[in-house]
Design an enzyme around this catalytic site. Structure first.
Site, PDB file in Angstrom:
ATOM      1  N   GLU A   1       0.997   5.222   6.888  1.00  0.00           N
ATOM      2  CA  GLU A   1       2.157   4.929   6.055  1.00  0.00           C
ATOM      3  C   GLU A   1       2.636   6.213   5.394  1.00  0.00           C
ATOM      4  OE1 GLU A   1       2.323   0.511   4.780  1.00  0.00           O
ATOM      5  OE2 GLU A   1       1.161   1.598   3.307  1.00  0.00           O
TER       6      GLU A   1
ATOM      7  N   HIS B   1      -4.198   2.159  -0.168  1.00  0.00           N
ATOM      8  CA  HIS B   1      -2.730   2.183  -0.099  1.00  0.00           C
ATOM      9  C   HIS B   1      -2.221   3.338  -0.964  1.00  0.00           C
ATOM     10  CE1 HIS B   1       1.451   1.069  -0.690  1.00  0.00           C
ATOM     11  NE2 HIS B   1       1.343   0.357   0.413  1.00  0.00           N
TER      12      HIS B   1
ATOM     13  N   SER C   1       9.035   0.883   5.435  1.00  0.00           N
ATOM     14  CA  SER C   1      10.394   0.409   5.735  1.00  0.00           C
ATOM     15  C   SER C   1      10.544  -0.172   7.137  1.00  0.00           C
ATOM     16  CB  SER C   1      11.417   1.526   5.489  1.00  0.00           C
ATOM     17  OG  SER C   1      11.407   1.915   4.124  1.00  0.00           O
TER      18      SER C   1
ATOM     19  N   LYS D   1       2.493  -6.854  -2.222  1.00  0.00           N
ATOM     20  CA  LYS D   1       2.438  -6.040  -3.446  1.00  0.00           C
ATOM     21  C   LYS D   1       2.427  -6.979  -4.661  1.00  0.00           C
ATOM     22  CE  LYS D   1       4.485  -2.309  -0.902  1.00  0.00           C
ATOM     23  NZ  LYS D   1       5.105  -1.012  -0.912  1.00  0.00           N
TER      24      LYS D   1
ATOM     25  N   GLY E   1       9.176   1.734   1.052  1.00  0.00           N
ATOM     26  CA  GLY E   1      10.122   1.140   0.107  1.00  0.00           C
ATOM     27  C   GLY E   1      11.392   1.950  -0.070  1.00  0.00           C
TER      28      GLY E   1
ATOM     29  N   ASN F   1       2.266  -7.044   3.225  1.00  0.00           N
ATOM     30  CA  ASN F   1       1.721  -6.585   1.942  1.00  0.00           C
ATOM     31  C   ASN F   1       2.710  -7.019   0.870  1.00  0.00           C
ATOM     32  OD1 ASN F   1       0.820  -5.231  -0.294  1.00  0.00           O
ATOM     33  ND2 ASN F   1       1.304  -3.175   0.461  1.00  0.00           N
TER      34      ASN F   1
ATOM     35  N   GLU G   1       0.041   3.547  -3.042  1.00  0.00           N
ATOM     36  CA  GLU G   1       0.290   3.195  -4.448  1.00  0.00           C
ATOM     37  C   GLU G   1      -1.012   3.180  -5.244  1.00  0.00           C
ATOM     38  OE1 GLU G   1       2.625  -0.315  -3.565  1.00  0.00           O
ATOM     39  OE2 GLU G   1       4.145   1.005  -2.692  1.00  0.00           O
TER      40      GLU G   1
END
Ligand code: PGA
Length: 245
Positions: A164, A92, A209, A11, A170, A9, A94
């Site tokens: 996730e 996701h 991560s 991003k 991250g 991904n 985000e």
């Protein structure tokens, strides 16, 4: 035995030059897992061109729940389908956090992707405060339930699930392999209640991560079928090392 799947991904990272170098690196070496990259929309045509003929497939990071119409800035599943897009990330964290995507919107996006032959990678995960409050299964169960309610068993059979934990994305903090396995087993159990065959075949990826040095242990767990990789997918050596974990 489910074959491992490792999806990058990217991003909102990349440039034509950087992507070309990254894709050349990924294509050049074999990986034991199936590999895919999910790139920003403007670079999908570049992925299509540069990955043509390779084993690596590509996908988008989002897709509209709407089929067409006055939805400025949105990208339709039919458009992705025209390019031969394989996957679309859906829900996701985000997107859920910064774009207020609800469980219902996420399910509608997954349905729309499937309608146009795109495999949705549906992301679920709890925040740190939810985990600390002992709410992990409640939260991911609710997120998954919206999808189970919206999709037929046949449609569910084309879904990839990604667990996730938001606190691991991250941050450099990975869930331990036991923590991740427990949630994966819970998710697979919920799918099994719906359809045992689909549950056995479904790829459930871990994300948050994942790095070359923790991927082997995570991927050795019985219900972890690969990874959704953010930061480490931007370096071909790291991404390939994870693909060989
Ligand atoms: P990360 O991101 O690997 O950088 O933690 C994972 C993701 O957001 O998909």
């Amino acid at each position: 035995m489910r074959q491992k799947l490792v999806i990058g991904n990217w991003k909102m990272h990349g440039s034509l030059a950087a992507n070309a170098a990254l894709l050349e690196g990924i294509k050049a070496a074999p990986a034991r897992a199936r590999l895919a990259v999910c790139a920003p929309f403007p670079y999908l045509a570049q992925c299509q061109a540069l990955l043509n003929g390779s084993q690596v497939v590509w996908g988008a990071q989002d897709v509209s729940a709407e089929a067409r119409g006055a939805f400025t800035g949105e990208v339709a599943a039919s458009m992705l389908g025209e390019f031969g897009c394989t996957y679309a990330l859906v829900g996701h964290s985000e997107r859920r956090t910064y774009h207020a995507e609800t469980d219902a919107v996420v399910a509608a996006k997954a349905l729309r992707a499937l309608e146009f032959g795109i495999l949705p990678v549906i992301c679920v995960g709890e925040t740190l405060s939810e985990r600390e409050a002992g709410q992990t299964e409640v939260v991911v169960g609710r997120q998954l339930q919206a999808v189970l309610d919206a999709l037929s068993a046949e449609q569910l059979g084309r879904v990839v699930l990604a667990y996730e934990p938001v606190w691991a994305i991250g941050t450099g903090k990975t869930a331990t392999s036991e923590q991740a396995q427990a949630v994966h087993a819970f998710l697979r159990g919920k799918v099994r209640e719906r359809d045992a065959g689909v549950a056995e075949r479904m790829a459930i990826l871990y994300g948050g991560s994942v790095k070359p040095d923790n991927a082997v242990e995570l991927f050795s767990m019985s219900d972890i079928d690969g990874g959704l990789i953010g930061g480490a997918s931007l370096k071909s050596e790291d991404f390939l090392a994870i693909g060989n974990a």
